[in-house]
Structures are given as C-alpha cells and as structure tokens.
Design a protein around this motif. Structure first.
Motif, short mmCIF file in Angstrom:
data_model
loop_
_atom_site.label_atom_id
_atom_site.label_comp_id
_atom_site.label_asym_id
_atom_site.label_seq_id
_atom_site.Cartn_x
_atom_site.Cartn_y
_atom_site.Cartn_z
N THR A 97 37.54 16.00 -6.41
CA THR A 97 38.47 14.89 -6.26
C THR A 97 39.90 15.32 -6.55
O THR A 97 40.18 15.95 -7.57
N TYR A 155 36.92 7.34 -10.81
CA TYR A 155 38.24 6.91 -10.37
C TYR A 155 38.19 5.69 -9.46
O TYR A 155 39.17 5.40 -8.76
N GLU A 212 42.75 18.75 -13.27
CA GLU A 212 44.09 18.25 -12.96
C GLU A 212 44.17 17.66 -11.55
O GLU A 212 45.21 17.14 -11.15
N GLY A 213 43.08 17.77 -10.79
CA GLY A 213 43.07 17.23 -9.44
C GLY A 213 43.80 18.09 -8.43
O GLY A 213 44.29 17.59 -7.40
N ARG A 243 44.01 14.68 -7.31
CA ARG A 243 44.81 13.82 -8.17
C ARG A 243 45.19 12.53 -7.44
O ARG A 243 45.61 12.53 -6.29
N ASP A 244 44.98 11.40 -8.14
CA ASP A 244 45.32 10.06 -7.66
C ASP A 244 44.46 9.61 -6.48
O ASP A 244 44.77 8.60 -5.84
N HIS A 267 43.28 5.00 -12.91
CA HIS A 267 42.16 5.70 -13.54
C HIS A 267 42.57 7.12 -13.94
O HIS A 267 42.18 7.62 -15.00
N TRP A 268 43.34 7.78 -13.08
CA TRP A 268 43.73 9.17 -13.37
C TRP A 268 44.60 9.28 -14.62
O TRP A 268 44.60 10.32 -15.28
N ALA A 305 42.89 4.14 -8.10
CA ALA A 305 42.64 5.52 -8.52
C ALA A 305 43.76 6.06 -9.40
O ALA A 305 43.51 6.79 -10.37
N ARG A 306 45.00 5.74 -9.07
CA ARG A 306 46.12 6.25 -9.86
C ARG A 306 46.04 5.80 -11.31
O ARG A 306 46.31 6.57 -12.24
#
Length: 325
Positions: free
Chosen positions: A310, A199, A77-78, A312-313, A244-245, A241-242
């Motif tokens: 890593t 990401y 979940e990051g 989240r985002d 990709h998440w 990245a956002r």
C-alpha cells in the motif's frame, strides 16, 4: 500473449511464528534486525534502480542498500518500490493481455476494450440503478455485463482475470479462487486490487485468518453470515486513507454502536435480497499468507507470485496470482 513478470529483486519470504520475538530482539545486532524484517516482508516486487531514482535522497545507495531500506523503512512509509506498484501502471500491465475477464466492474471498470468481458451479480441496468442509489455516476457502468451470476456459470477462458475491491466480498473465498483458476490456462494470471484494512473503514476489525477461510468453504457459504453484517454496519469507521495514515482512525462512542448492532441484526433477519458486505479483512501480509497456505495445501491452484504494498495516503494494495496447475 505471454505475460512476463520482471523481477529485479524478489523477496522470497515466509512467515515465521517467531516474528514477534524477532522484533523484540532487534537491538542485538543490525544483521539480526535485517533478518527479522526480511521475514515479515513477503514477496514484494522491488526494483532498486526505480526506487533510488524515484526518491533522489536515496540515490547514493547500491542495490542491496536500497532493498534493505525498502524492507526496513520504505514499506511502512508507503514508498513505491516498483514501477508496477501504483494503480495507473498496474492497469497498463493488465491492458496488454489479449483476453480479460473483469469481476465486479460496477461504475469504474479497470479494463475496457473489445478484449474485455464483465461478470457481475447485477446486469447493466441494475448496476446503473445501484450507482444512482449510492450517489455515484451511473455513466461509468459498462454498457454490457456479459455474464450475470456466479463465476461457476462461465465456460469461456481468458489470459487474465482482474478484480478491484471484489475479493473481500466473496462469502466463500476458496470457491471464488477455484472459479477463477478454472477460467485461466496454466500460466494465466489473476490481478487483484485489494483494500488494506488498516487504511479503510475496516481498520478496527481483526485480520482474517486461514481458519475462517476454511470454515466458510466447509459451510459452502453463498451469502454473508451475521457476523459480517454486524461488522459492516456497526463496527466500521471512516474511509479516509490520509487520516488513517497519520494515525487518525476515528473513535465512535460505545453507546452509538448499540442501536447499529440491533439494526444490523434485524436487517440480516429480514433481508429478502443479497446483503453485500466485506467478508474478509486483508493486509498485504495476511493476504500473502492466506493465498500461500491455500496454494501449498492444494486448496487453490493459484500461486501468489507478486505483491505491491500500500502506498502512502492510499487504501489498497495490488497482488498477482498465477495458475500453476
């Protein structure tokens, strides 16, 4: 100054060839599922008190329950499992060292101050020119690049070495690690900011393997091979990245890739200067596996001691290697 890595709960995990079968068998029991997940967790540094405070909905958990949650759900979940697991706090940890070498600062150095020295393949003026050419702010570049060239040209020593989004560019990873180790005393640290291929624009490229790392060293590579050039110019995707998440990795029509591959080949054949691309594609898991194999096989004097997954985002993870021999 001694750098102490405080470990509240430290997962000493090793990769097993049975990891996929473990996933398939998770329904047999909760304990088996936990064991299988723990096998895949690596040495993620974790602080249960920090975790349950940062995420109040988990405040009812004891230390073991918090650790279980982090491994089973939090990493995917990051979530942040340790105070040092974010870019700002990781920087603070590095800044405490008395002598620091930063590799590849470009226009956004991680470390600044009189105790910092910089290494790059370009001098300060060339870095500013490159920043302008890339549409980036050249004012962020260091005023002085103390060492221009290869890490093997440096004869000083440092308590710590730091690099941000640099290690994935090294044509010969083992040579690079050896150069870093040579500059550190026993107990010295190498701090790394590493892009997570899942990401960033490397999403569709396969993870690097120990075999590829060994081959690059056997060939004594000093420049990038054609494969890496093609991958960088023709097979990458967006760098958001956002997106990709949330599973939006982008899809490029096959036909549009053909001319890009052709251009990459011509660019490689006609290049007069060094072509700077990614040579390696890491996730926290395969990075830990490769560093561990190199250390245990005697190919590197740097032992992986901590990794921060890593968030989240975000598109990067953090790792610490320590010179042990």
């Amino acid at each position: 100054m001694t750098v102490f890595i405080a470990v509240t709960v430290f997962f000493e995990i090793y990769w097993h060839s049975t990891n996929l079968s473990c996933i398939a068998m998770t329904g047999r029991s909760r304990n088996l599922r936990r064991r299988c997940m723990m096998r895949m967790a690596r040495n993620f540094e974790f602080d249960p008190a920090y975790y349950t405070t940062r995420y109040p909905e988990l405040g009812y958990m004891n230390a073991q329950e918090a650790a279980d949650h982090f491994v089973q759900y939090g990493i995917a979940e990051g979530r942040q499992g340790h105070p040092r697991g974010s870019r700002p706090t990781f920087v603070e940890h590095i800044a405490a060292l008395e002598t620091i070498l930063e590799i590849g600062p470009f226009n956004a150095p991680i470390a600044r101050g009189n105790n910092v020295r910089y290494l790059d393949v370009l001098d300060a003026a060339q870095l500013r020119q490159r920043a302008e050419a890339c549409g980036m702010d050249p004012n962020g570049c260091p005023e002085t690049i103390h060492y221009v060239g290869d890490i093997s040209d440096i004869h000083d020593s440092f308590q710590g070495v730091v690099s941000s989004h640099c290690i994935e560019h090294q044509p010969d990873l083992i040579h690079h690690l050896g150069g870093v180790a040579r500059l550190l005393p026993v107990g010295g640290f190498y701090f790394l900011y590493v892009p997570d291929k899942r990401y960033c624009f490397d999403h569709f490229l396969p993870e690097s393997t120990i075999a590829e790392v060994m081959l690059a060293h056997e060939e004594r590579r000093t420049t990038h091979v054609l494969r890496s050039v093609i991958e960088h110019y023709a097979l990458v995707t967006h760098n958001d990245a956002r997106r990709h998440w949330i599973g939006d990795h982008g899809v490029e029509p096959f036909a549009s890739r053909v001319p890009k591959v052709q251009w990459a080949i011509e660019h490689y054949r006609n290049a007069k200067d060094y072509i700077d691309v990614h040579a390696w594609y890491f996730t926290p898991d395969n990075f830990w596996e490769i560093m561990s194999m190199l250390y245990q096989s005697g190919m590197s004097a740097l032992k992986p001691v901590a990794i921060y997954p890593t968030l989240r985002d975000e598109l990067e993870f953090f790792a610490i290697l320590r010179r042990d021999v």
